[in-house]
Structure formats: C-alpha cells, structure tokens
Design an enzyme around this catalytic site. Structure first.
Site, PDB file in Angstrom:
ATOM      1  N   ASP A   1     -51.023   8.599  -6.535  1.00  0.00           N
ATOM      2  CA  ASP A   1     -50.299   8.270  -7.774  1.00  0.00           C
ATOM      3  C   ASP A   1     -51.273   8.113  -8.941  1.00  0.00           C
ATOM      4  OD1 ASP A   1     -48.146   7.819  -9.419  1.00  0.00           O
ATOM      5  OD2 ASP A   1     -47.938   5.698  -8.905  1.00  0.00           O
TER       6      ASP A   1
ATOM      7  N   LYS B   1     -50.535  -9.603  -8.741  1.00  0.00           N
ATOM      8  CA  LYS B   1     -49.510  -8.630  -8.371  1.00  0.00           C
ATOM      9  C   LYS B   1     -48.529  -9.298  -7.415  1.00  0.00           C
ATOM     10  CE  LYS B   1     -48.895  -3.839  -6.902  1.00  0.00           C
ATOM     11  NZ  LYS B   1     -49.589  -2.565  -6.580  1.00  0.00           N
TER      12      LYS B   1
ATOM     13  N   GLY C   1     -43.527  -2.202 -11.835  1.00  0.00           N
ATOM     14  CA  GLY C   1     -43.451  -1.026 -11.000  1.00  0.00           C
ATOM     15  C   GLY C   1     -42.216  -1.066 -10.132  1.00  0.00           C
TER      16      GLY C   1
END
EC number: 2.7.11.1
Length: 729
Positions: A135, A38, A18
C-alpha cells in the site's frame, strides 16, 4: 480521552483515519513527549487473528531511519485493545506536501531527490527483511524535519504488509486504487475474478506512480472524469500502456489516450535528472510482471542516480540552464559528452567559461576536482558555431474559470487551482530573471574574453610586422652581397630566387594594411557604444531592481490566505450569513488578485524577457560573426609568420655560404689577375676594391646575424602570448 498505562490522547486530536484504524496524537504520561498512537477500530477485529497480528510482527522486524519507528505495543485501558505507540511525524505526509499549492506541478528538484533517496532506502530495508508493503502511496510516506533542517521521509502503515520472498506470491488484495498494480486493480476495483497471483514487484508499480506524482503533482494515468469516476477507462489505460511510456491521459470524454514517455513541461525537474529518472519509471510502470524490472535492477539504477554529483552549466547561445549529473570519478571527457547530450554542442566546439576566465579541462581530470558550481554561478558553455536561442521551456498555464455561484466545495477546489497557477507563475518569473542575470554575466565575460583575443591578435600582428620588416631588410642586404659578387664575375644563381622572395615579402607587407583595417573595425565594434558592446543587456529585459518577483509574491500571499480560509469554510460545510458574505467578498478579491498577478507576469516578466531573448539571439549571432572574423585574421597572421619564417630559414642558409663565396671571390681575383699581366696601378685598384667588397660583405653578414639574434629573442618573449586569462585544470 483515552489512555494506556504509559500514554494518553484526545479523541479529537486525530492525525489520520483508515479502514481499520485511526491515528491520534498522544503524549507520554511522564515526559510529555509526542507520539503517534494507532488505535484499531471494530472492523479490524473482523479480520483473522493472524492478519491482525501481522502488522505487529512486521513492525518489530523493522529498524531504519526511513521507516516510522514502533516504540511499544500497549493495551487501551478500558477496552484492552492493542494500540501501537509509534514515532510522531509532525509535518504530515508526502501527500500533505503535494497538496500544497506551491507543489501543484511537482516538488522542487532538491526535495524530490530527498523523496527518492528516502523511499528507496526504506524499500531496500523492507526487501532485506523479506517484506512487501502492498500500500505504498504519498499518504503512507511521512515527513519529519531532520537536525540539518532537511526533510526526512519515512514509510508507514504496515497494515497491508506481509513477509514475502522474491520468488513467493500472494492472492489477497490491499492497496489504494490509483496506485494499484493493474492485475490487482482488475480484481480489487473491477471485481473481476482471475487466477493471477502477485509477486513482491507489485510494490514497484506503486512506487513508480508515487514518484511520478511527486515529480509532476499529478497522477500518471488519468481518465477524463478521473480515476475513481471511470474505472473501466482507468483499467484500459494501465493495462494498455505502451512500452517506454510513463503516463497516459484522456483529455476528452470518450477521447483517445495521450501517451508520453516524458515528464510534462510544467515539471520542475531538470532535463539531466529527467533523463535518468524516466527509464526507471518506464520499467517499473510495467503491467507485465515478466517485463517489469526486479528489485535488484531498480535499486541499482536509483542508487546510480543518487550517487551522482551535479555540475551546473549555462549554455550562453541557447540561453538555457542545465544540470549535469555525473559520477565524481568520471573524467572531463565524460563531462563533455554529457554536455553534448543536453546542449547538442559537440565536444570539439565547446568553449567553457568560469568566473570570467576560460576553463580548459584536461580530458583525464576527475569531476570531483572541477570548480564548484551553483545555479547562480555555473560553468558557461559557448559554441564555435551558430545556435538558435531556446530560452526557458515552461508551460503556459491559464487561470481556471471562476464561477460566480456560491459553492463551498467548488470554491475551495477553484481557489486551490488558482493558487497553484499563480505559484507556478511566480516560480517561472524567478527563473526567467535568473536566466537574464546569467546572460548579462556571460555576455560581459564573453566581451572581455573576445577583447583578450583581439589584443592577442594585435600582439601577433605586431610581432609579424617586426619579423617581416627584419626579414625584408635581411633579404635586401643579401641581394646587395650577391650583386657585388656578380661584379667580380662570380656565379650567383641564387640571386633570382632571392629577388622573388623579396617581391613576395613586399607583397606580404602590403597585406598588413588590410589586416590593420579589419582590426580597427573590430575594435570599434567592441568599444563602449559599439555595435557589440554589452550595454543592451543592461537596458533590455527585467532586473532585480524591478522587484517583479516580489510583487508577484505579495499577490500570491493574499491569494494563499484566501485559499486557506476557503479550506476552513469547506470544513464548516455551512456558513452563517455574515461569514457567507465575507466568503463572497474574498472570492471577488481572489479573482482580482489572481488576474492582476497573471497580467503582471505576462506584461512585465514574460514580454520583457522575450524582448531580451530576441536581442540576445541577434547579439550572439553578430558576436559569432566577429569571432570568426577575428579568428580568420589571427590565422592570417600565423600563416604570414610561417611563410616569413620559411623565407628567413632560406636566408640563413644563404648567409652560411657567404664566407665560402667571399673566399672564392678573393681567389677568383688572384686567379683572374695572373694571365693578364696588368699594370701595377690596375692591380692596386683591384686589390683595394676586393678588400672593400670583403669588408662590406663581412659587415652585412654580421648585421644579418645580429638581426637573427634579435628575432630569436623577440620570439621567445612572445611565445606565451596566447595563454593569458585561461584556467587550465
């Protein structure tokens, strides 16, 4: 390799990338269990600290089966940067699913309903916690396989999320442009400054685009060159959408926008589900936030869809399958109305057949107590009126042009499109075969039911003939009695009327020959080898034994294998000489397999199906004519029975007066004898004659009474004649 105190991961084992973070597949150091890790990049640290912490705070608040679970927040050993230890979803995202060639034209209905259920469930949990995602897109909806083998979808990536109540607004920009609300698109993509603020309902626009994408395999709003190549046209489309439209596509450069309020023909969702879904999409894909539905209405309407049960129905004359979405507490009256909405067969004309028997639903019967149905075992519906055959409505999709030029990127895209087309053809061939098999089953059952109707009519005709014969004999004997009464000069005014009835009964009796002839004609048409036998259904069309679907699947497997190889070749960016030659050979094979598959689909599946459909329409038209003829004969029998019954009632009334008339006859003789002073011989003759007349009349009355008793018993034996082969619920 990187690690935290409890987890480790390889930098090469990346799951996703991302703008501000990368996600890796990691393992717990002690258990070896898989997790998604992450790891934030340097760009993420350029954001304000409160923004950096926002994702952590949001995830801590959330705990739902449709939200990717946060297990821990740890620090990377060397950099001391925060990392998120999250639930690992091995099946990728909804985007991964939609990228599969088998889903090029949308998800199957069963899978789409799971997406709808899970996304709505996750969204509802966000709203309950006052969070807007900002999103939502297929790439941020992860997929896992549940314990029951079904998919479970989970919302993820809350980097853009923030807490926001329904009446609050925000001005910061996040999201992926194809899924952005028009107001946000204008500022974020076109870089046009405005003073607009955004509410929590911007998520609904993104959800609407995502649902349309999942249902059709395509984005709802598409400029000719694509959303990212022509941003001005994209903005024009999403802001100019008419009320009620759910898609807008520009099919030529500088061409007009084709608006539609319906799903494309290639969509695999049933008509029943589309009718419920399109109003939802139309009202959340609304640029004007004043007109757009709020969350409450969105959740109410989607919950209404998800709480319905499905009843499978097959319209025999239309040759179409339908899914009736109905609440379990709805009645049969509602069911008939929903069937009308999809088939246009009015409730009074709907005849239902289930597993070879007529199905009669009491209007108050609840849907949850209806027979269990599947696509292969539906409730059949026929109409008492002529209907045109429709058949399966599907998109006639052609293979894309295959360019001979060697191009790894272009070849991968082309192979994906080719595989999608052949997948669609394979799925369509399977449905065409199912429709033909259902027609064969329905035709066989309909023939048997019409034979039952024929037998009922023959039974009724026999009953009428016997009744008519008894009645004629009764009338004839009654006429004799009244003629004898006339001999002794008694008034018998009814004699003329009785004679008229006798004449009418004889006329009715003579009409039985015409009815018998018509019934024999119907019998010959229904018999094996007759014009309406179901032998044509087994001779025409395609059959499972032809294995056409399996043949297409073999070709599809070869094509799919080449497609996946082309994806690998694309990732390599450049091939060695030998691999390049193999790639070119595979491209030729791809073209060969694809053209062979589409030719087989066209010639063996579609052409034979169309011939079957034409034959079916012709047969159904003849069958409807026969059924109307049979119904007319049945009605004639009932009319004759009613008329005979009326005459019989009149005869019974006359019989009841005969004893009085006989007494009157005896008294009349004595009264007539007194003033004449007849000789003793004449008196004896008259007395003997009267005794004989009385005995004859008493015998006739007794016989008439016995005949009536026989008729009553016969009637009681045939009263249930019309209730055979019927299921009443």
């Amino acid at each position: 390799m990187q690690s935290t105190s409890n987890h480790l991961w390889l930098l090469s084992d990346i799951l996703g990338q991302g703008a501000t973070a990368n996600v890796f597949r990691g393992r717990h150091k002690k258990t070896g269990d898989l997790y998604a890790v992450k790891v934030f990049n340097n760009i993420s640290f350029l954001r304000p600290v409160d923004v950096q912490m926002r994702e952590f705070e949001v995830l801590k608040k959330l705990n739902h089966k449709n939200i990717v679970k946060l297990f821990a927040i740890e620090e990377e050993t060397t950099t001391r940067h925060k990392v998120l230890i999250m639930e690992f979803c091995p099946c990728g995202s909804l985007y991964t699913v939609l990228e599969e060639p088998s889903n090029a034209y949308g998800l199957p209905e069963s899978e789409f309903l799971i997406v709808l259920r899970d996304v709505v469930g996750g969204m509802n949990h966000l709203r309950e916690n006052g969070i807007v995602h900002r999103d939502i897109k297929p790439g941020n909806i992860m997929r896992v396989i549940g314990e029951d083998g079904q998919s479970v979808y989970k919302l993820t990536d809350f980097g853009a999320a923030r807490e926001l109540e329904d009446d609050e607004q925000f001005v910061s920009l996040y999201g992926t442009e194809e899924y952005l609300h028009p107001d946000m698109y204008e500022r974020a993509v076109l870089r046009k400054d405005h003073q607009k603020k955004y509410g929590a309902t911007v998520d609904l626009w993104s959800v609407g685009v995502t649902f349309y994408h999942a249902a059709t395999g395509s984005l709802p709003f598409r400029p000719f060159e694509g959303p990212r190549r022509n941003k001005e046209v994209m903005y024009k489309i999403i802001t100019g959408k008419p009320s009620g439209a759910i898609s807008g596509v520009q099919k030529a450069e500088n061409g007009p926008i084709d608006w539609s309020g319906d799903m494309p023909l290639s969509c695999s969702l049933s008509q029943g589900l589309q009718a419920l879904l399109t109003p939802v999409l139309a009202n959340i894909l609304e640029a004007d936030q004043e007109k757009c539905w709020g969350f409450d209405q969105f959740f109410a309407e989607t919950s209404d869809v998800l709480h319905r049960m499905v009843i499978h129905v097959f319209s025999l004359q239309h040759m179409t399958a339908h899914k009736i979405y109905i609440h379990s507490y709805n009645t049969a009256a509602v069911f008939h109305e929903l069937v009308y909405k999809q088939t246009k067969i009015v409730s009074s004309n709907q005849e239902l057949i289930y597993e070879g028997r007529r199905l009669v639903l009491e209007l108050g019967r609840l849907a949850q107590h209806f027979p269990k149905t599947t696509e292969e075992n539906p409730i059949f519906v026929t109409s008492r009126e002529q209907l045109n055959t429709v058949g399966l409505r599907y998109e006639k999709i052609s293979l894309p042009k295959i360019h001979p030029r060697y191009d790894l990127d272009g070849d991968a895209s082309m192979a994906k499109a080719v595989t999608g087309v052949v997948c669609y053809a394979c799925r369509t061939a399977s449905t065409l075969l199912l429709y033909q098999e259902l027609m064969r089953k329905g035709v066989r059952w309909l023939v048997e039911l019409v034979k039952d109707d024929y037998n009922e009519t023959v039974h009724k005709k026999t009953e009428v003939v016997i009744t008519l014969d008894f009645c004629i004999r009764n009338i004839e004997k009654t006429v004799k009695v009244y003629e004898k009464l006339m001999k002794v000069n008694l008034e018998a005014a009814e004699l003329g009327e009785i004679s008229d009835i006798h004449t009418k009964l004889l006329r009715l009796s003579s009409s039985q020959g015409t009815i018998e002839s018509s019934l024999q004609d119907i019998s010959s048409r229904l018999s094996p080898g007759g014009l309406l036998a179901d032998t044509w259904a087994h001779q025409e069309g395609t059959h499972p034994r032809d294995r056409n679907v399996e043949k297409l699947q073999v070709l599809l497997n070869c094509i799919t294998e080449i497609y996946y190889q082309f994806k690998k070749d694309k990732a390599e960016r450049r091939l060695a000489y030998n691999e390049e030659q193999i790639h070119k050979f595979d491209k030729q094979k791809l073209y060969y397999h694809a053209t062979k598959a589409m030719s087989h689909f066209s010639e063996e599946c579609v052409r034979k199906y169309e011939a079957f459909k034409d034959k079916s329409e012709e047969w159904m038209r003849k069958m409807l004519h026969l059924r109307k003829q049979l119904l007319s004969l049945t009605n004639q029998c009932f009319d004759i029975e009613e008329e005979v019954s009326k005459y019989q009632d009149y005869t019974n009334e006359l019989q009841e007066t005969l004893p009085q008339k006989m007494l009157a006859a005896s008294g009349g003789v004595k009264h007539a004898m007194a003033p004449i002073y007849p000789s003793s011989n004449t008196l004896v003759e008259m007395t003997l004659g009267m005794k004989k007349l009385k005995e004859e009349m008493e015998g006739v009355v007794k016989e008439l009474a016995e005949n009536n008793h026989i008729l009553e018993r016969f009637g009681s034996l045939t009263m249930d004649g019309g209730l055979r082969n019927v299921d009443c619920l």
